[in-house]
Motif scaffolding. Structure first.
Motif, PDB file in Angstrom:
ATOM      1  N   THR A 185     -49.104  95.936  59.484  1.00  9.70           N
ATOM      2  CA  THR A 185     -47.985  96.711  60.004  1.00  9.70           C
ATOM      3  C   THR A 185     -48.190  96.972  61.494  1.00  9.70           C
ATOM      4  O   THR A 185     -49.142  96.473  62.104  1.00  9.70           O
ATOM      5  N   SER A 186     -47.308  97.801  62.055  1.00 12.49           N
ATOM      6  CA  SER A 186     -47.412  98.150  63.470  1.00 12.49           C
ATOM      7  C   SER A 186     -48.564  99.101  63.764  1.00 12.49           C
ATOM      8  O   SER A 186     -48.871  99.359  64.925  1.00 12.49           O
ATOM      9  N   VAL A 187     -49.207  99.634  62.733  1.00 10.73           N
ATOM     10  CA  VAL A 187     -50.351 100.539  62.900  1.00 10.73           C
ATOM     11  C   VAL A 187     -51.626  99.800  62.494  1.00 10.73           C
ATOM     12  O   VAL A 187     -51.722  99.320  61.357  1.00 10.73           O
ATOM     13  N   PRO A 188     -52.616  99.697  63.384  1.00 12.40           N
ATOM     14  CA  PRO A 188     -53.864  99.005  63.036  1.00 12.40           C
ATOM     15  C   PRO A 188     -54.523  99.600  61.789  1.00 12.40           C
ATOM     16  O   PRO A 188     -54.581 100.816  61.624  1.00 12.40           O
ATOM     17  N   GLY A 189     -54.967  98.711  60.905  1.00 11.35           N
ATOM     18  CA  GLY A 189     -55.631  99.148  59.690  1.00 11.35           C
ATOM     19  C   GLY A 189     -54.699  99.464  58.546  1.00 11.35           C
ATOM     20  O   GLY A 189     -55.151  99.802  57.443  1.00 11.35           O
ATOM     21  N   GLY A 209     -49.902 110.975  58.720  1.00 14.22           N
ATOM     22  CA  GLY A 209     -50.500 110.462  59.942  1.00 14.22           C
ATOM     23  C   GLY A 209     -50.664 108.971  59.789  1.00 14.22           C
ATOM     24  O   GLY A 209     -50.362 108.400  58.727  1.00 14.22           O
ATOM     25  N   PRO A 210     -51.162 108.279  60.838  1.00 16.02           N
ATOM     26  CA  PRO A 210     -51.256 106.811  60.780  1.00 16.02           C
ATOM     27  C   PRO A 210     -52.000 106.273  59.555  1.00 16.02           C
ATOM     28  O   PRO A 210     -51.598 105.270  58.983  1.00 16.02           O
ATOM     29  N   GLY A 236     -45.859 106.347  62.329  1.00 16.56           N
ATOM     30  CA  GLY A 236     -45.631 105.363  63.378  1.00 16.56           C
ATOM     31  C   GLY A 236     -45.454 103.951  62.878  1.00 16.56           C
ATOM     32  O   GLY A 236     -45.619 102.993  63.639  1.00 16.56           O
ATOM     33  N   ILE A 237     -45.099 103.806  61.601  1.00 20.98           N
ATOM     34  CA  ILE A 237     -44.953 102.480  60.995  1.00 20.98           C
ATOM     35  C   ILE A 237     -43.504 102.021  61.127  1.00 20.98           C
ATOM     36  O   ILE A 237     -42.583 102.704  60.684  1.00 20.98           O
ATOM     37  N   GLN A 238     -43.315 100.875  61.703  1.00 24.76           N
ATOM     38  CA  GLN A 238     -41.983 100.372  61.984  1.00 24.76           C
ATOM     39  C   GLN A 238     -41.374  99.682  60.770  1.00 24.76           C
ATOM     40  O   GLN A 238     -42.086  99.108  59.938  1.00 24.76           O
ATOM     41  N   LEU A 239     -40.030  99.722  60.707  1.00 25.88           N
ATOM     42  CA  LEU A 239     -39.286  99.044  59.660  1.00 25.88           C
ATOM     43  C   LEU A 239     -38.542  97.852  60.240  1.00 25.88           C
ATOM     44  O   LEU A 239     -38.232  97.821  61.435  1.00 25.88           O
ATOM     45  N   HIS A 287     -37.253  96.989  55.266  1.00 24.96           N
ATOM     46  CA  HIS A 287     -38.605  96.750  54.767  1.00 24.96           C
ATOM     47  C   HIS A 287     -39.632  97.220  55.800  1.00 24.96           C
ATOM     48  O   HIS A 287     -39.312  97.361  56.986  1.00 24.96           O
ATOM     49  N   VAL A 288     -40.857  97.436  55.353  1.00 20.48           N
ATOM     50  CA  VAL A 288     -41.943  97.681  56.299  1.00 20.48           C
ATOM     51  C   VAL A 288     -42.146  96.392  57.100  1.00 20.48           C
ATOM     52  O   VAL A 288     -42.295  95.316  56.522  1.00 20.48           O
TER      53      VAL A 288
END
Length: 467
Positions: free
Chosen positions: A304-308, A123-124, A287-290, A295-296
Motif C-alpha cells: 500500500t501507500s504506507v511502508p510495511g 495509525g499507519p 494514510g492508506i490511499q484508495l 479498493h485499497v
C-alpha cells in the motif's frame, strides 16, 4: 487505552491471504502473528461463499439426477421427488461448521492468535480492537468485499432483498426466485434453485449473462439452463421494486418487452456485483490511499501507500476468486521472506470455473477479446462428445476450444463447457505457464477414459500455421 502490543504480523480481516500468512509466518518462521476478524471464523469462502454454495449445488445436482431415475416405466422421469430445504440447509451447515473447526485447529496448532471483533486502524500500523491496541512490523488489510445493492433503484433496499449470504440460510423453497444479475453467483444459484423445484428468473441489464464470456459459450450454456427451466430476461433493467422479499416482490422492468413490464416473485436475490469492504476501518487515519474504484491502492507486490502495510484479496482489487487470494498470500510471503516474486501479481494466470452443470472453465485469452485487440490466433474447437468420458456420463452437451499463436505454438487461451470442465484447466495452465508448445499436450499419454484425454484430440486438431 493500553500501550500497543507488539506483533511481527497483524492482519485486519481474516480472508484467505490473512490466514495463510499468519499460519505460515507463525509455524515456519517463528513470528508472533494475529488475525482480527469480526465475521465468520474461517472467512467468507468456507462459510458464506464458495464451500457452502458448492455444497448446495451438489444437493441440487442429486435432486436433478434423482428425477431422471425411471419410476414405473423405462424412460419415465420421476417428477414426484420433492426437496426438503431444511435438510439441504443442515448439510450445508455441517460443511461450514466442519471448515470452522478445521481452521480453529490450525490457529491452535500454529499458535497464530485469532482475535474476534471489529478492528480499526488508528495509525499507519496500529489497530484498535476490543479495547486493545496492536501494532505490527507488517500489517495486512484483508477485509474482502460484500454484495452491492443498488440504492438508486427505487424501492430495492426497502424490499429487503437477499444476498448470497441470506439465500444460503433460508430453509424453505422459494416459489419464484427472481435474481438481479447474471454473473457467477446469479447463474449458479439459478440452476440450483430451479433444480430444487423453484421457478427462477434471471434479470440481466447486458445483452447476455456473464458478459465477459464469448457469445458462443453463453449461447450454449443458457440453452441448457433454459431447458431446465431458468428464465432469462436480458437487456433488461429494473426501474422500481415494491413489496418484501420472502413474501411478495413486484418489479417494474424496462427492456425489450417495453418500459413498464411487471414481474412478481416470492424472493429477490441481488447478485449484480460486489463492493470492497474499505469503509469504517480507519484507512484515511492510517494514510492508506484508495483507488478510484474504492479498493485499497496497491502495487504489483501488494504494498500500500504506507511502508510495511500490504493489502490482499477483494479489498485490494485482486480478481474476486479465493484461489487468487491464495496467490496473493504467496506474493506477500515472498516479499516478507526476502525473495520477492518477479513481477508480483503482474501477468499471472487467472483461471475460473462456473460450477453449473455443465461447468464452464476458462484461462487466458478469450476469442472475442483476441478479435477486439487484433491478436492473431489459430482456433481449435471440439464438441464435448469428443471427450469420450462425457459419453459414459451421458453429458455430451457443450464444447471446448483453445487459441494458439498464429505464428507460434504457445497456447493463448482455453475454454471448456462440459462435465467437470474445471478439472481440465491445470494441464493447459501448466503448458501456458511454462511457455511450452501445445504439442506437449498432444504427446501426453492420458488415462482412458478421463475428461483430460479429450485434450489430446482437441490440440491435435490445431490448424497449421498460415505463414
Amino acid at each position: 487505552m493500553s500501550n500497543p502490543e507488539q506483533y511481527d504480523f497483524v492482519a485486519l480481516g481474516g480472508g484467505e491471504a490473512a490466514k495463510l500468512l499468519a499460519w505460515d509466518l507463525a509455524s515456519n518462521h517463528g513470528k508472533k502473528c494475529a488475525v482480527i476478524e469480526h465475521g465468520p471464523i474461517a472467512g467468507a469462502c468456507p462459510t458464506v461463499a464458495c464451500m457452502p454454495t458448492k455444497t448446495l449445488i451438489h444437493s441440487a445436482q442429486l435432486a436433478h439426477l434423482a428425477r431422471q431415475v425411471p419410476a414405473s416405466a423405462p424412460g419415465t422421469a420421476r417428477a414426484d421427488i420433492k426437496t426438503d430445504m431444511a435438510k439441504v440447509f443442515t448439510r450445508k451447515q455441517d460443511v461450514v461448521d466442519g471448515m470452522a473447526d478445521l481452521f480453529l485447529g490450525i490457529f491452535a496448532e500454529t499458535k497464530a492468535e485469532l482475535i474476534r471483533g471489529h478492528g480499526e486502524l488508528v495509525g499507519p500500523k496500529t489497530i484498535s480492537c476490543n479495547g486493545r491496541l496492536l501494532t505490527g512490523e507488517t500489517v495486512l488489510i484483508n477485509t474482502g468485499s460484500k454484495a452491492l445493492v443498488d440504492t438508486s433503484i427505487p424501492g430495492l433496499a426497502n424490499a429487503k432483498p437477499l444476498t448470497h449470504v441470506e439465500l444460503l440460510n433460508i430453509k424453505t423453497l422459494p416459489t419464484h426466485l427472481i435474481i438481479l444479475g447474471g454473473g457467477y453467483v446469479g447463474i449458479e444459484f439459478a440452476q440450483a434453485y430451479v433444480r430444487f423445484g423453484a421457478r427462477v428468473t434471471v434479470i440481466e441489464r447486458n445483452a447476455q449473462v456473464l458478459k465477459k464470456e464469448d457469445s458462443d459459450v453463453i449461447s450454449a450454456l443458457t440453452k441448457i439452463l433454459a431447458r431446465e427451466g431458468v428464465e432469462f430476461l436480458t437487456s433488461t433493467s429494473v426501474t422500481k421494486v415494491s413489496g418484501t422479499s420472502g413474501d411478495e416482490v413486484v418489479l417494474t422492468l424496462s427492456g425489450p418487452g417495453g418500459p413498464s413490464e411487471i414481474i412478481r416473485g416470492s424472493h429477490l436475490l441481488v447478485s449484480a456485483g460486489r463492493t470492497p469492504n474499505t469503509s469504517g476501518i480507519g484507512l484515511a487515519e492510517a494514510g492508506i490511499q484508495l483507488s478510484p474504484a474504492g479498493h485499497v491502492a496497491v502495487d504489483e507486490q501488494l504494498r500500500t501507500s504506507v511502508p510495511g502495510v500490504f493489502a490482499a484479496g477483494d479489498c485490494a482489487g485482486s480478481p474476486y476468486f479465493t484461489h487468487i487470494g491464495w496467490d496473493d498470500h504467496r506474493v506477500i510471503l515472498a516479499s516478507l521472506t526476502g525473495s520477492p516474486r518477479e513481477g508480483g501479481t503482474a501477468n499471472r494466470q487467472v483461471p475460473s470455473t462456473l460450477f453449473t452443470s455443465p461447468e464452464l472453465a476458462h484461462v487466458g485469452l478469450r476469442e472475442e477479446e483476441a478479435k477486439a485487440r487484433g491478436i492473431p490466433y489459430r482456433l481449435t474447437k471440439a464438441p464435448m462428445a469428443a471427450f469420450l468420458r462425457s459419453r459414459a456420463l451421458g453429458e455430451t452437451e457443450g464444447f471446448a476450444k483453445a487459441l494458439v499463436e498464429a505464428d507460434g505454438d504457445k497456447v493463448l487461451g482455453f475454454t471448456a463447457l462440459g462435465p467437470g470442465a474445471g478439472e481440465l484447466l491445470p494441464a493447459v495452465q501448466l503448458v501456458m505457464k511454462l511457455g511450452l508448445s501445445y504439442k506437449e499436450l498432444v504427446d501426453l499419454i492420458i488415462v482412458h477414459p478421463t475428461m483430460c484425454e479429450g485434450l489430446v484430440d482437441l490440440f491435435r486438431s490445431v490448424p497449421p500455421r498460415t505463414g
